[in-house]
Every structure is written in structure tokens, then in C-alpha cells.
Design a protein around this motif. Structure first.
Motif: not given
Length: 402
Positions: A58-82
Motif C-alpha cells: 500500500d505504501f507503493g513497494g519502494t521507499v528512497l529508491g529501495r524495494k521494500i521487503e518483509i522477511i519472516a521467521a518462526d521463533h517457536l516461542n523460545k527466547a534464545d531462538l528469537a
């Protein structure tokens, strides 16, 4: 025709240059650390990842000439892993800011990594009030809700209704401890009494022994200082034991999301008081966003997921306004700009990183009052942010000069 053609060619040239610049610049990466597979997966999980990606689009996909990327990871509810994921995202993957970090223990762990590396971290899923107090940082934002506001909205309303004796079932980690403590303070300050409490491990399947202790206390209210699957299991089992129907005790989930109510069902959940930061069916704006979200996920957004969209959008707007991704410059813009969107009303980020905004008290509808799936809440009250959240004068954040 020639001027129109010239203008069209100029616009196409500008678009081509912008696209080329976006391709030549490294992407701006935001890292979402989520519970993708555990008891908070419905609250955050893939829905939160979707919300963040919607904001980027919705923002437009880019900002300051840079493509916006969302990366995600699963922490498995473990603080050390997070913590490990946060370290890898920042050090190796080039992540500029971390978002969500569902669950408080994992958020506290990831927050220390972000602080050490002077990176912005924005919390939407976790609730512990410590995140904007002892664990605050110059680039830390606690966005959607916290244990103080949940206790203040739901706990205070209950005591005012005459439900003035309490027994707590609390999850045995940072969030549950803080939610019990904050609610205890509200109950006692309002003239009520706490008759006892018992702590349970996270992801508990059998609440029978804990519920029997609560039942034998004869407290008017059994306060659930837990979340997700733990809240669902506790409420279902309390109904099976006839605690509310036969004993007359009131179950009060101090943090419950609409996905929890959907899992419990209105027959069991009807009449519950719910404190929340967002409800999908409040107005045209909330319904419009939720419709688009449902098209992708087949369910309405939780307050954590809606908050994640809002915080991501607010961050990107600040990056654009600052003209840089430098954490200090971006944070300055984020704190200067008010937040008024489909998620937040009268929102502002304070010096302790707490985003203060209106909160709401809901009551779960009876089955006969509901028009269908997700039509679950009645709005009872709107609580202004300065009354819902911990006052800045009481802050324990080292950044606040009291």
C-alpha cells in the motif's frame, strides 16, 4: 497531440528511472519475528506477515529508491531462538528494523539485540509493560497494547460492576506475571481484593487442577493472565466444569483476541468482557481494511495484526520523511507524527516508546445477537489513551526524566 505525447514520454522516462534506481539500490528489509506454529500463531503468525506485506504494498513497494521487503521467521516461542534470529537478521541479512516479535519473553530477548545494534524494533504482538519500562530503548516502540492498558480497561470495569474479589490463573513467564501484577494493582486501588493466584506453564492443555483452586477460593472473578491457546483451553474447561453456570463465578480473560472467541464459540464465550485495541467491525475504515485482509487470509485481523500494519506504515512514512533509514532520524520523525488511521485514534509515540492511543471495552455477544461468523463484539466503552495506558510520570524507563 504533440504536448500530450511529450508529457506521456516524460512520465514513462521518470517511471523507468525510478524502477532502475530501485533495482540498483539494496532492498529495505523489515524482519518479522513471529509465532508461526505455536499457541499464538492465530494471533500473529502468517496473518502478521500478511499485514506487514500489505502495508509495504500500500505504501507503493519502494521507499528512497529501495524495494521494500518483509522477511519472516518462526521463533517457536523460545527466547534464545528469537535473539539468534534477530542477530542474524541484522548482522547477516541487512534488516533495517524488526517488527512484532510475538510473545513477551521472545520480545525482551530480541529487543536486547536490537538495542545493542542501534536498530529500531517495533512490538505489536507482545504485551509485557516492561517493553516500555525497564527494557525500553532509544529505538524501541511498543505499539498495539500492553498489560497495563489491558488491566486498566477490563479490570477496572469489572470491579465497578461489583466483581471485587479475584483469583488469578497466570502464565508463568514475563507477560503473565506483568498482567497479574498490573491487574492486581487496579483491583486493589479500586477497593477490591485478590484472594489468591496460581501460575501455569505456557501451552498448558489441562487446567483442571488450576481451575479447582480458583473455584475453591470463592472469588467472584477468575482472572486469566494468559493468552492464545492457554486462554482458549482455560475458558473451555471452566465451562465444562460448570464453574460459571453452577458456581456463579465470572471468567475474565485479561487478554483475548477475536480468533480466541472464534475458537471458543459464542455459546461458551457470551458475556465475556474484552479489553482491546481494535475490532474489525467498528467503522467503515476498519471494515475496509479487514475485507482486504480476509481476502488473503480467510479470517479477520486481530489487534496485533492490524497494529503491525499500522506500525509498518508509520515506519515507512517516517523513512520517507527523514530521507534516510538512520534509526535516530527515523525515530525522531515517528515520534513527531501523530497516528490516526483505521487502527489508532489519537495515537502518539511517547519518549518511553509507548504508542498511546484509544482503547476499547467490548462484551461478547450472545449467539442470538450475532449475524454470523466474526460478528462477536458489542462496544461498551472507549477509553482515551491517556487514561488507558501507564502515565509517563510512573514510567520506569531510564530515558524518561521524571
Amino acid at each position: 497531440m504533440r504536448p500530450i505525447r511529450t508529457t506521456l514520454l516524460a512520465c514513462l522516462s521518470i517511471a523507468a528511472i525510478s524502477a532502475a534506481q530501485a533495482q540498483s539500490q539494496p532492498p529495505l528489509k523489515l524482519g518479522a519475528i513471529l509465532d508461526m506454529s505455536g499457541l499464538y500463531a492465530d494471533i500473529t503468525g502468517t496473518g502478521s506477515e500478511t499485514a506487514a506485506k500489505m502495508a509495504a504494498e500500500d505504501f507503493g513497494g519502494t521507499v528512497l529508491g529501495r524495494k521494500i521487503e518483509i522477511i519472516a521467521a518462526d521463533h517457536l516461542n523460545k527466547a534464545d531462538l528469537a535473539a539468534s534470529i534477530a542477530r542474524d537478521m541484522i548482522d547477516n541479512q541487512g534488516v533495517e528494523a524488526i517488527i512484532d516479535v510475538a510473545a513477551s519473553a521472545t520480545a525482551l530477548a530480541a529487543g536486547e539485540i536490537a538495542k545493542a545494534r542501534n536498530k529500531i524494533i517495533m512490538y505489536s504482538g507482545p504485551g509485557s509493560v516492561r517493553l516500555s519500562n525497564e527494557a525500553c530503548g532509544p529505538y524501541t516502540i511498543h505499539y498495539s497494547y500492553d498489560t497495563f492498558a489491558q488491566a486498566n480497561v477490563a479490570g477496572l470495569a469489572s470491579v465497578k460492576q461489583g466483581l471485587d474479589t479475584w483469583f488469578f490463573l497466570s502464565a508463568d513467564y514475563a507477560f503473565g506475571q506483568d498482567l497479574e501484577r498490573d491487574t492486581t494493582n487496579v483491583v486493589k486501588a479500586s477497593g477490591g481484593k485478590v484472594l489468591g493466584s496460581v501460575k501455569h506453564p505456557i501451552n498448558t492443555s489441562d487446567f483442571s487442577s488450576f481451575l479447582l483452586q480458583a473455584q475453591s477460593s470463592n472469588a467472584k472473578v477468575i482472572g486469566l493472565a494468559n493468552a492464545g491457546g492457554d486462554t482458549i483451553n482455560a475458558i473451555k474447561q471452566a465451562a465444562e466444569f460448570g464453574i460459571t453456570r453452577k458456581g456463579g463465578q465470572k471468567i475474565l480473560p485479561l487478554l483475548a483476541f477475536i480468533t480466541d472467541i472464534d475458537s471458543i464459540g459464542l455459546e461458551t464465550a457470551q458475556g465475556l468482557l474484552i479489553a482491546g485495541a481494535f475490532y474489525w467491525d467498528m467503522n467503515d475504515e476498519t471494515r475496509a481494511f479487514s475485507k482486504r485482509f480476509m481476502e488473503r487470509t480467510k479470517r479477520v485481523p486481530t489487534s496485533a495484526q492490524a497494529g503491525l500494519y499500522s506500525e509498518t506504515m508509520h515506519y515507512l512514512q517516517a523513512v520517507k520523511a527523514a530521507g534516510t533509514t538512520d534509526a535516530a532520524a527515523v525515530m525522531k520523525k515517528m515520534k513527531e507524527a501523530p497516528i490516526n488511521d483505521f487502527f489508532a485514534r489519537n495515537g502518539k509515540i511517547r519518549e518511553d516508546g509507548r504508542m498511546v492511543h484509544d482503547m476499547y471495552l467490548f462484551e461478547v455477544k450472545k449467539p442470538s445477537e450475532s449475524k454470523g461468523r466474526w460478528d462477536y463484539y458489542k462496544l461498551l466503552a472507549t477509553v482515551p489513551g491517556d487514561q488507558a495506558f501507564q502515565p509517563l510520570s510512573a514510567s520506569r524507563c531510564p530515558l524518561v526524566k521524571n
